[in-house]
Write a protein that holds these residues in place. Sequence first.
Motif, PDB file in Angstrom:
ATOM      1  N   ARG A  87       0.814  -1.225   0.000  1.00  0.00           N
ATOM      2  CA  ARG A  87       0.000   0.000   0.000  1.00  0.00           C
ATOM      3  C   ARG A  87       0.848   1.277   0.000  1.00  0.00           C
ATOM      4  NH1 ARG A  87      -2.374  -3.550   3.391  1.00  0.00           N
ATOM      5  NH2 ARG A  87      -1.453  -2.556   5.222  1.00  0.00           N
ATOM      6  N   GLY A  88       2.049   1.202  -0.509  1.00  0.00           N
ATOM      7  CA  GLY A  88       2.891   2.385  -0.639  1.00  0.00           C
ATOM      8  C   GLY A  88       3.721   2.732   0.574  1.00  0.00           C
ATOM      9  N   ARG A  89       3.515   2.022   1.676  1.00  0.00           N
ATOM     10  CA  ARG A  89       4.265   2.334   2.900  1.00  0.00           C
ATOM     11  C   ARG A  89       4.593   1.046   3.649  1.00  0.00           C
ATOM     12  NH1 ARG A  89       4.461   7.635   4.532  1.00  0.00           N
ATOM     13  NH2 ARG A  89       3.179   9.105   3.350  1.00  0.00           N
ATOM     14  N   TYR A 114       2.769   4.642 -13.458  1.00  0.00           N
ATOM     15  CA  TYR A 114       3.498   5.528 -14.365  1.00  0.00           C
ATOM     16  C   TYR A 114       2.883   6.928 -14.417  1.00  0.00           C
ATOM     17  CZ  TYR A 114       5.979   6.938 -18.636  1.00  0.00           C
ATOM     18  OH  TYR A 114       6.783   7.583 -19.545  1.00  0.00           O
ATOM     19  N   ASP A 115       1.579   7.033 -14.187  1.00  0.00           N
ATOM     20  CA  ASP A 115       0.894   8.308 -14.345  1.00  0.00           C
ATOM     21  C   ASP A 115       0.560   8.996 -13.025  1.00  0.00           C
ATOM     22  OD1 ASP A 115       0.871   8.240 -17.173  1.00  0.00           O
ATOM     23  OD2 ASP A 115      -0.796   6.818 -17.122  1.00  0.00           O
ATOM     24  N   GLY A 116       1.013   8.426 -11.911  1.00  0.00           N
ATOM     25  CA  GLY A 116       0.864   9.118 -10.648  1.00  0.00           C
ATOM     26  C   GLY A 116       2.016  10.090 -10.458  1.00  0.00           C
ATOM     27  N   LYS A 159      -1.648   8.997  -6.283  1.00  0.00           N
ATOM     28  CA  LYS A 159      -2.662   9.619  -7.122  1.00  0.00           C
ATOM     29  C   LYS A 159      -2.336  11.100  -7.278  1.00  0.00           C
ATOM     30  CE  LYS A 159      -6.387   6.414  -5.936  1.00  0.00           C
ATOM     31  NZ  LYS A 159      -7.723   6.247  -5.296  1.00  0.00           N
ATOM     32  N   ARG A 160      -2.218  11.544  -8.518  1.00  0.00           N
ATOM     33  CA  ARG A 160      -1.691  12.884  -8.754  1.00  0.00           C
ATOM     34  C   ARG A 160      -2.622  13.999  -8.291  1.00  0.00           C
ATOM     35  NH1 ARG A 160      -2.832  10.653 -13.764  1.00  0.00           N
ATOM     36  NH2 ARG A 160      -4.329  11.787 -15.081  1.00  0.00           N
ATOM     37  N   GLN A 161      -3.945  13.775  -8.309  1.00  0.00           N
ATOM     38  CA  GLN A 161      -4.859  14.840  -7.912  1.00  0.00           C
ATOM     39  C   GLN A 161      -4.676  15.221  -6.446  1.00  0.00           C
ATOM     40  OE1 GLN A 161      -5.685  11.858  -9.101  1.00  0.00           O
ATOM     41  NE2 GLN A 161      -7.565  11.009  -8.193  1.00  0.00           N
ATOM     42  N   ASN A 162      -4.366  14.234  -5.599  1.00  0.00           N
ATOM     43  CA  ASN A 162      -4.154  14.515  -4.179  1.00  0.00           C
ATOM     44  C   ASN A 162      -2.855  15.282  -3.962  1.00  0.00           C
ATOM     45  OD1 ASN A 162      -6.366  12.877  -4.093  1.00  0.00           O
ATOM     46  ND2 ASN A 162      -5.516  11.363  -2.691  1.00  0.00           N
ATOM     47  N   ARG A 166      -4.836  12.951   2.043  1.00  0.00           N
ATOM     48  CA  ARG A 166      -4.363  11.577   2.140  1.00  0.00           C
ATOM     49  C   ARG A 166      -3.729  11.159   0.820  1.00  0.00           C
ATOM     50  NH1 ARG A 166      -5.389   7.033   5.208  1.00  0.00           N
ATOM     51  NH2 ARG A 166      -5.310   5.038   4.128  1.00  0.00           N
ATOM     52  N   PHE A 167      -2.452  10.773   0.865  1.00  0.00           N
ATOM     53  CA  PHE A 167      -1.789  10.275  -0.329  1.00  0.00           C
ATOM     54  C   PHE A 167      -2.087   8.782  -0.478  1.00  0.00           C
ATOM     55  CE2 PHE A 167       1.865  13.613  -0.395  1.00  0.00           C
ATOM     56  CZ  PHE A 167       0.933  14.574  -0.734  1.00  0.00           C
ATOM     57  N   GLU A 168      -2.548   8.409  -1.654  1.00  0.00           N
ATOM     58  CA  GLU A 168      -2.888   7.019  -1.936  1.00  0.00           C
ATOM     59  C   GLU A 168      -2.183   6.569  -3.205  1.00  0.00           C
ATOM     60  OE1 GLU A 168      -7.413   6.483  -0.370  1.00  0.00           O
ATOM     61  OE2 GLU A 168      -7.161   7.751  -2.148  1.00  0.00           O
ATOM     62  N   VAL A 169      -1.763   5.308  -3.209  1.00  0.00           N
ATOM     63  CA  VAL A 169      -1.099   4.759  -4.387  1.00  0.00           C
ATOM     64  C   VAL A 169      -2.073   4.743  -5.561  1.00  0.00           C
ATOM     65  CG1 VAL A 169       0.062   2.757  -5.369  1.00  0.00           C
ATOM     66  CG2 VAL A 169       0.412   3.346  -2.965  1.00  0.00           C
ATOM     67  N   ASP A 170      -1.603   5.166  -6.710  1.00  0.00           N
ATOM     68  CA  ASP A 170      -2.393   5.108  -7.940  1.00  0.00           C
ATOM     69  C   ASP A 170      -2.371   3.669  -8.443  1.00  0.00           C
ATOM     70  OD1 ASP A 170      -3.634   5.410 -10.329  1.00  0.00           O
ATOM     71  OD2 ASP A 170      -2.190   6.816 -11.194  1.00  0.00           O
TER      72      ASP A 170
END
Length: 273
Positions: free
Chosen positions: A50-52, A210-212, A217-220, A232-236
């Motif tokens: 989950r990215g962490r 590739y697009d994060g 997720k880039r919007q966050n 909250r940063f979340e994996v794309d």
Amino acid sequence: MVEKGKIMRILFVGDVMGNTGQEVLEEYLPKLKHLYHPQVTIVNGENATRGRGINEKVYKRILSCGADVVTMGNHTWDNPEITDFIGSAKKLIRPANFSAGQVPGIGYTTIKINQQELAVLNLQGRIFMTPSDDPFAVAKDIITDLRKKTSLIFVDFHAETTSEKAAFAWYFDGQVSAVVGTHTHIQTNDARILPQGTAFLTDVGMTGPYDGIIGMKRQNVIARFLNQMPTRFEVDESGRRNLSACLLEIDNEMGRAKKIKTILINPDHPFMQ
């Protein structure tokens, strides 16, 4: 020119990010191993769950993909489950300069390949990072001991600033076979061999979305820059994917690097067999 039989080939895959990174690794690592025939494969897994952090299930999945050693970094303790298995996970290493004697796990390991032994050392930088012991001092003691057994030493230096990574590589030039940076998730274009034979790459890059933005997720991430409000940063976990790695060739007898090659697999750099 070093004869082929006297070369150790090492494949190092950068920060596996979440489920997407695991899937990319599962798809492409066997293909890369078939293409390059590395004797040792090392994967950084500190963002794999989950990215962490990492849990035992994901650690075993990375091994099943073909990794011989899994390295970590500043997110080592973010997944509490790691304390339940890190003591018995012989192929999992965390930064060696984490509060000496106060935390579980090991900071380096050795792998025997035929008559050769490769040491893999994990360290964390201090600039803009969570507190840790001095990586230069810790590394000096460990490398001095390791060189009594082997001249083949690979270092995953997990750090934020390019200057700290470069300073570390130059300080240990000729004492280790390679210093490859992780953490910033962007592969740098500076792969080189220093004058005394140490291969250096500031950052190997990330394996995952590739697009994060660095895998999130880039919007966050953009929202944080626009309004400075907590988010909250979340994996794309959707969209296109990327694998970042490097391949090293090391002289078995002297422990000096002969070649370092970066590897990128993504829509702009398709995998070519």
